[in-house]
Motif scaffolding. Structure first.
Motif, short mmCIF file in Angstrom:
data_model
loop_
_atom_site.label_atom_id
_atom_site.label_comp_id
_atom_site.label_asym_id
_atom_site.label_seq_id
_atom_site.Cartn_x
_atom_site.Cartn_y
_atom_site.Cartn_z
N TRP A 6 5.72 -66.65 24.90
CA TRP A 6 5.87 -66.76 23.45
C TRP A 6 4.62 -66.30 22.73
O TRP A 6 4.70 -65.71 21.63
N THR A 7 3.45 -66.51 23.34
CA THR A 7 2.20 -66.03 22.75
C THR A 7 2.16 -64.52 22.74
O THR A 7 1.73 -63.89 21.75
N ALA A 8 2.61 -63.88 23.81
CA ALA A 8 2.61 -62.43 23.89
C ALA A 8 3.56 -61.83 22.85
O ALA A 8 3.25 -60.81 22.22
N ILE A 9 4.71 -62.48 22.65
CA ILE A 9 5.65 -62.00 21.64
C ILE A 9 5.06 -62.13 20.24
O ILE A 9 5.14 -61.21 19.42
N ALA A 10 4.46 -63.28 19.97
CA ALA A 10 3.82 -63.49 18.67
C ALA A 10 2.72 -62.47 18.44
O ALA A 10 2.58 -61.91 17.33
N ASP A 11 1.92 -62.18 19.47
CA ASP A 11 0.85 -61.19 19.35
C ASP A 11 1.41 -59.81 19.03
O ASP A 11 0.85 -59.07 18.21
N LEU A 51 12.84 -59.04 10.07
CA LEU A 51 12.57 -58.87 11.49
C LEU A 51 13.88 -58.75 12.26
O LEU A 51 14.94 -59.16 11.78
N PRO A 52 13.83 -58.20 13.46
CA PRO A 52 15.04 -58.20 14.30
C PRO A 52 15.55 -59.62 14.51
O PRO A 52 14.79 -60.59 14.40
N THR A 53 16.82 -59.75 14.83
CA THR A 53 17.39 -61.07 15.07
C THR A 53 16.82 -61.67 16.35
O THR A 53 16.21 -60.98 17.17
N GLU A 86 16.40 -59.62 23.74
CA GLU A 86 16.69 -58.45 24.57
C GLU A 86 15.47 -57.55 24.70
O GLU A 86 15.17 -57.05 25.79
N ARG A 87 14.73 -57.37 23.60
CA ARG A 87 13.55 -56.49 23.62
C ARG A 87 12.50 -57.00 24.60
O ARG A 87 11.93 -56.22 25.37
N PHE A 88 12.24 -58.30 24.56
CA PHE A 88 11.15 -58.85 25.38
C PHE A 88 11.64 -59.45 26.71
O PHE A 88 10.82 -59.88 27.52
N GLY A 89 12.94 -59.47 26.90
CA GLY A 89 13.47 -59.99 28.16
C GLY A 89 13.26 -61.47 28.35
O GLY A 89 12.94 -61.93 29.46
N VAL A 90 13.43 -62.25 27.26
CA VAL A 90 13.23 -63.70 27.32
C VAL A 90 14.43 -64.39 26.68
O VAL A 90 15.29 -63.75 26.08
N ASN A 91 14.47 -65.71 26.80
CA ASN A 91 15.56 -66.45 26.14
C ASN A 91 15.21 -66.72 24.67
O ASN A 91 14.07 -66.52 24.24
#
Length: 238
Positions: A7-12, A29-31, A37-42
């Protein structure tokens, strides 16, 4: 050294995009599904990243509307005896710009003739456009000036990027505000298009009359400021 939390990497990543300007104030922002899907996380991980950006004031979220980049802070715009658009924006660290929508000479309508102390139907120069701050639409405007007294104004407005500079070319070195009227309005469809806001959004209509150094009416103006992009401040004196 431990691994960076997802989650930190996504926020960054989103924080970097906002800082770089690829996601401008007000952009959606994207949904959550798209970000997942972009970051491969839930979605839970995405929600935690978005919550961090909300807490920093970088984005805002509304139920049913998704997440948007937070609007830029309102520009402090003083209304005094000498109102100068470029100076006001420069004082707030912004770069002023202008997009011309119409520039013409036509007959004055009764209200324009009354305020400019002209015979009804006398020629007036009319400039309509969009005022920009760092390239972002701040306001739409209409300026009406006497035609006979300023025969070279149209050419000056075509050559200069500000009314103040154009008036100097016509021999008017200074002008002052006689009065200003402020009214809250809802943006029309056309205003919303030019200001890049939703139709019906709040705008502040500023009606004013400027005088030349001999106290003769010089400019009758109307400006429609996007309500969330400017803070109008009435200041006495110069």
């Amino acid at each position: 050294m431990g691994r960076t939390a997802l989650w930190t990497a996504i926020a960054d990543a989103l924080r970097t995009e906002i800082a770089a300007g690829s996601r401008a104030p007000g952009d959606r922002l994207p949904t959550e599904a798209e970000l997942s899907e972009r970051f491969g996380v839930n979605r839970h991980t995405v929600r935690r990243a978005l919550a961090a950006l909300v807490s920093e004031g970088l984005i805002v979220t509304r139920r049913g509307a998704g997440a948007h980049v937070a609007p830029a802070p309102a520009i402090d715009y003083p209304l005094s005896r000498r109102v100068r658009f470029r100076q006001n924006l420069a004082a707030s660290g912004r770069v002023a710009g202008r997009r011309v929508l119409a520039l013409e000479t036509r007959r004055a309508d009764p209200r324009e003739a009354e305020l400019l102390a002209l015979p009804e139907g006398a020629p007036v120069h009319v400039l309509e456009g969009v005022s920009l701050a760092d390239g972002v639409p701040l306001a739409t405007f209409r300026s009406v000036l006497p035609g006979v007294r300023l025969p070279g104004l149209i050419a000056a407005l075509e050559a200069e990027s500000s009314i103040t500079a154009a008036l100097k070319l016509c021999g008017i070195a200074d002008y002052t505000r006689a009065w200003t009227r402020l009214e809250a309005r809802a943006a029309s469809a056309t205003q919303a298009l030019h200001l890049q806001i939703a139709e019906g959004s709040p705008v502040m209509r500023v009606t004013s009359l400027n005088l030349d150094p001999e106290d003769r009416p010089l400019e009758y103006g109307r400006t429609w400021f996007a309500g969330d992009r400017v803070a109008l401040t009435v200041t006495p004196g110069d």
